[in-house]
Design a protein around this motif. Structure first.
Motif, PDB file in Angstrom:
ATOM      1  N   GLU A 101     -46.106  40.346 138.930  1.00  0.00           N
ATOM      2  CA  GLU A 101     -45.061  39.549 138.277  1.00  0.00           C
ATOM      3  C   GLU A 101     -43.710  40.197 138.520  1.00  0.00           C
ATOM      4  O   GLU A 101     -43.606  41.401 138.733  1.00  0.00           O
ATOM      5  N   ASN A 102     -42.675  39.363 138.476  1.00  0.00           N
ATOM      6  CA  ASN A 102     -41.305  39.840 138.592  1.00  0.00           C
ATOM      7  C   ASN A 102     -40.598  39.585 137.266  1.00  0.00           C
ATOM      8  O   ASN A 102     -40.820  38.555 136.624  1.00  0.00           O
ATOM      9  N   SER A 103     -39.748  40.525 136.873  1.00  0.00           N
ATOM     10  CA  SER A 103     -39.130  40.420 135.545  1.00  0.00           C
ATOM     11  C   SER A 103     -38.207  39.207 135.423  1.00  0.00           C
ATOM     12  O   SER A 103     -38.015  38.690 134.330  1.00  0.00           O
ATOM     13  N   SER A 104     -37.643  38.730 136.512  1.00  0.00           N
ATOM     14  CA  SER A 104     -36.773  37.551 136.452  1.00  0.00           C
ATOM     15  C   SER A 104     -37.521  36.278 136.780  1.00  0.00           C
ATOM     16  O   SER A 104     -37.237  35.216 136.230  1.00  0.00           O
ATOM     17  N   ASN A 105     -38.478  36.376 137.673  1.00  0.00           N
ATOM     18  CA  ASN A 105     -39.032  35.171 138.278  1.00  0.00           C
ATOM     19  C   ASN A 105     -40.451  34.856 137.824  1.00  0.00           C
ATOM     20  O   ASN A 105     -41.029  33.869 138.242  1.00  0.00           O
ATOM     21  N   GLY A 106     -41.012  35.728 136.993  1.00  0.00           N
ATOM     22  CA  GLY A 106     -42.320  35.428 136.421  1.00  0.00           C
ATOM     23  C   GLY A 106     -43.495  35.792 137.307  1.00  0.00           C
ATOM     24  O   GLY A 106     -43.369  36.563 138.259  1.00  0.00           O
ATOM     25  N   TYR A 112     -44.489  49.926 138.585  1.00  0.00           N
ATOM     26  CA  TYR A 112     -43.265  49.139 138.377  1.00  0.00           C
ATOM     27  C   TYR A 112     -42.203  49.613 139.353  1.00  0.00           C
ATOM     28  O   TYR A 112     -41.997  50.818 139.514  1.00  0.00           O
ATOM     29  N   HIS A 169     -39.851  32.891 149.077  1.00  0.00           N
ATOM     30  CA  HIS A 169     -39.689  31.983 147.941  1.00  0.00           C
ATOM     31  C   HIS A 169     -39.289  32.701 146.648  1.00  0.00           C
ATOM     32  O   HIS A 169     -38.390  32.254 145.932  1.00  0.00           O
ATOM     33  N   ASN A 205     -30.420  39.909 137.462  1.00  0.00           N
ATOM     34  CA  ASN A 205     -30.559  40.886 136.384  1.00  0.00           C
ATOM     35  C   ASN A 205     -30.583  42.299 136.927  1.00  0.00           C
ATOM     36  O   ASN A 205     -31.329  42.616 137.852  1.00  0.00           O
ATOM     37  N   GLY A 214     -31.819  44.866 135.720  1.00  0.00           N
ATOM     38  CA  GLY A 214     -33.126  45.498 135.583  1.00  0.00           C
ATOM     39  C   GLY A 214     -34.223  44.790 136.366  1.00  0.00           C
ATOM     40  O   GLY A 214     -35.404  45.006 136.116  1.00  0.00           O
ATOM     41  N   SER A 274     -37.121  43.869 138.281  1.00  0.00           N
ATOM     42  CA  SER A 274     -38.170  44.722 138.819  1.00  0.00           C
ATOM     43  C   SER A 274     -39.472  43.947 138.960  1.00  0.00           C
ATOM     44  O   SER A 274     -39.643  42.877 138.366  1.00  0.00           O
ATOM     45  N   THR A 275     -40.344  44.490 139.767  1.00  0.00           N
ATOM     46  CA  THR A 275     -41.614  43.834 140.047  1.00  0.00           C
ATOM     47  C   THR A 275     -42.748  44.767 139.652  1.00  0.00           C
ATOM     48  O   THR A 275     -42.664  45.971 139.871  1.00  0.00           O
ATOM     49  N   ARG A 276     -43.758  44.196 139.041  1.00  0.00           N
ATOM     50  CA  ARG A 276     -44.939  44.964 138.700  1.00  0.00           C
ATOM     51  C   ARG A 276     -46.009  44.708 139.741  1.00  0.00           C
ATOM     52  O   ARG A 276     -46.336  43.558 140.029  1.00  0.00           O
ATOM     53  N   SER A 292     -49.536  39.380 127.311  1.00  0.00           N
ATOM     54  CA  SER A 292     -49.119  38.232 128.120  1.00  0.00           C
ATOM     55  C   SER A 292     -50.258  37.227 128.263  1.00  0.00           C
ATOM     56  O   SER A 292     -51.438  37.577 128.139  1.00  0.00           O
TER      57      SER A 292
END
Lengths: 341, 341
Positions: A59-64, A90, A147, A211, A213, A215-217, A284
């Motif tokens: 998941e990405n903190s901005s893009n879900g 992360y 994308h 953003n 911050g 970041s991608t998990r 989540s």
């Protein structure tokens, strides 16, 4: 950055470049990095045993959520029955606009392009965008990226590239390669600093992400062991058999997927209540079409805590409880929480 | 088909073409159709009052939620505070491959191209794909479509177009227009039958969607009335004041969004338990980044039943209960269940 994925095999060999900094998790003297083209390829490599571990974006903190990864965990085709999550990483994500400037200013450093020119694009509302142009962008008529990157750079794109054609390619590094080969100079890529340097492109703008911050998990995958566990090397955690503590719950995360009976939509609440019954924190929830029937879903729930190998503990009890309520359910792994570490 | 969206205004005027069959919900003698370019434009038109109702895609049975629509409901920028859902429309989605054939066979009908040639592509595994080529596809080197369509036609694309460049454009109808203008004949669009006919393109393949039942759910939006309600014309349903029945619960759906306190991840289970406490069936859950803080989410829950205007009933009680547990929550509308109708 988030779509070139890799599966590393333990080995004293090293030296192969992999664009995912997530692999810092795997110290190079001990692992060989085996780059893969798609997320599905990483799952397949781990499932087949050709690599010992895999790293995939989750998941990405901005893009879900990364829905491709969720669908591979859903595993509707039964190709990845032995995949388990054994860790997470992360990583901050910083996007750059890479291309060629129209009129190269004096003293330009074509490799990095970090001059101090500011907002020469005549943008209508540059204040909204964190990323500011370092060069004139008026000649750029085509943008290439992955994308997920569009969604992470929405403010920048709306401010400086409204209406400009966007071309979706398989990865941001692929985008940089395409732009490098376009002699017209009218295309640009949203990609990483590393891709810009590797392809000798100029940095037309930096920090495009909405953003700070951003970041991608990433999740680390391995194949289920013969004993059904997936304990990662070197992260054994609290010993089984000891009483669970709040600290143990906070130190671990667990991923579970389940489906509910199509005829009983109320079962969803019943399944979720199981986690509450055993005092487990849901962090989540995601859902994806199950493809079993139209408008039928598979749910992904992440909870704090871990499944213990000795069968004791709240997560183990909840999994048993879920098994009695859900149509189907699957434990997808427990691992150390990297966010609190 | 699912990304060209429209906001219709009640009027005796008609005649403007709109590519969304979802607008069959709005009989043309009574409505003027006002096509909009993006989903955000539809929300803005309904919020501003320039149209009385809007139609937006919400989810596809194969490809899941339309995240752009969820993010507009999340309304983090506070631009759409008065948007409510007042109805839903389900539509079957059938994708066609539109383009030009390389060597037009005798008797070819260029407008529709529905000849009976079968699987001439030499595909490695055509059995997996529902859609079969009607023409040779070997000359097609570039595909245009909307992002959602790729996911819905995965089997076809994997079987016949592995490795072929895919270009993401704003809508499937836009994809057909671009292909119509490409004289090389080497590009093709995944789009609707109507777009193929309008642009005079050949049907190179039909029914590309992975699932026979592939369909999209659209939501009908309207602006909140001064009394806070959004009861659509002609769908008043059971009168307020009467006791709720199981039938009433099955006849309506309600959409709610909420966030939980960042410091209390356990609140998510608490919020979901509220719906169970009042006997409400959860039918779907989605989450999106809230952008309030990194790794903080906004949740979307759909339940059976409706909010009653007189304040009585289980949904009203659950909304009150949620208000006490969630960090923030919002009722996004109640409407008649079209799936059971």
């Amino acid at each position: 950055m988030i779509r070139t994925t890799c599966g590393p095999t333990p080995s004293p060999d090293t030296g192969q470049h992999c664009p995912i900094a997530a692999l810092s998790h795997f110290p190079q003297p001990h692992y060989t990095i085996v780059p893969q083209t798609t997320i599905a390829d990483v799952f397949a490599a781990v499932q087949s045993g050709s690599v010992s571990q895999g790293v995939v974006p989750f998941e990405n903190s901005s893009n879900g959520s990364v829905i491709f990864t969720l669908d591979l965990f859903a595993d509707l085709a039964g190709r990845n029955p032995d995949i388990l999550v054994c860790g997470e990483v992360y990583l901050g994500v910083h996007h750059c606009l890479l291309g060629r400037s129209k009129d190269a200013p004096e003293g330009q450093d074509a490799g990095t392009g970090r001059t101090t020119a500011e907002d020469v694009s005549g943008s209508p509302s540059p204040a909204k965008s964190r990323g500011k142009p370092l060069r004139d962008l008026g000649h750029i008529t085509k943008l290439y990226s992955h994308h997920q990157a569009w969604g992470q750079c929405n403010d920048f794109l709306t401010t400086y590239f409204k209406g400009v054609e966007r071309i979706d390619v398989s990865s941001t590094s692929k985008a940089a390669e395409i732009v490098q080969q376009d002699d017209s100079g009218c295309s640009a890529a949203i990609s990483s600093r590393m891709a810009g340097e590797l392809n000798g492109l100029e940095f037309l703008a930096e920090n495009l992400e909405d953003n700070e911050g951003n970041s991608t998990r990433f999740l680390v995958l391995r194949r289920r062991r013969d004993d059904g566990t997936a304990r990662p090397d070197g992260s054994a955690g609290a010993a089984d058999g000891e009483a669970e503590t709040d600290d143990e719950h906070a130190r671990y995360k667990t991923l579970v997927s389940f489906t509910v009976r199509h005829s009983e939509p109320g079962d969803l609440a019943g399944c979720l209540a199981v986690f509450q019954k055993f005092g487990l924190n849901l962090t989540s929830i995601n859902s994806r079409p199950s493809n079993e029937a139209t408008w039928h879903y598979i749910f992904f729930v992440e909870i704090m805590g871990r499944k213990r190998h000795d069968g004791s503990g709240a997560v183990n009890q909840a999994l048993k409880g879920l098994d009695g309520v859900a149509q189907s359910c699957r434990w997808l792994g427990s691992w150390e929480n990297a966010l609190e570490a």
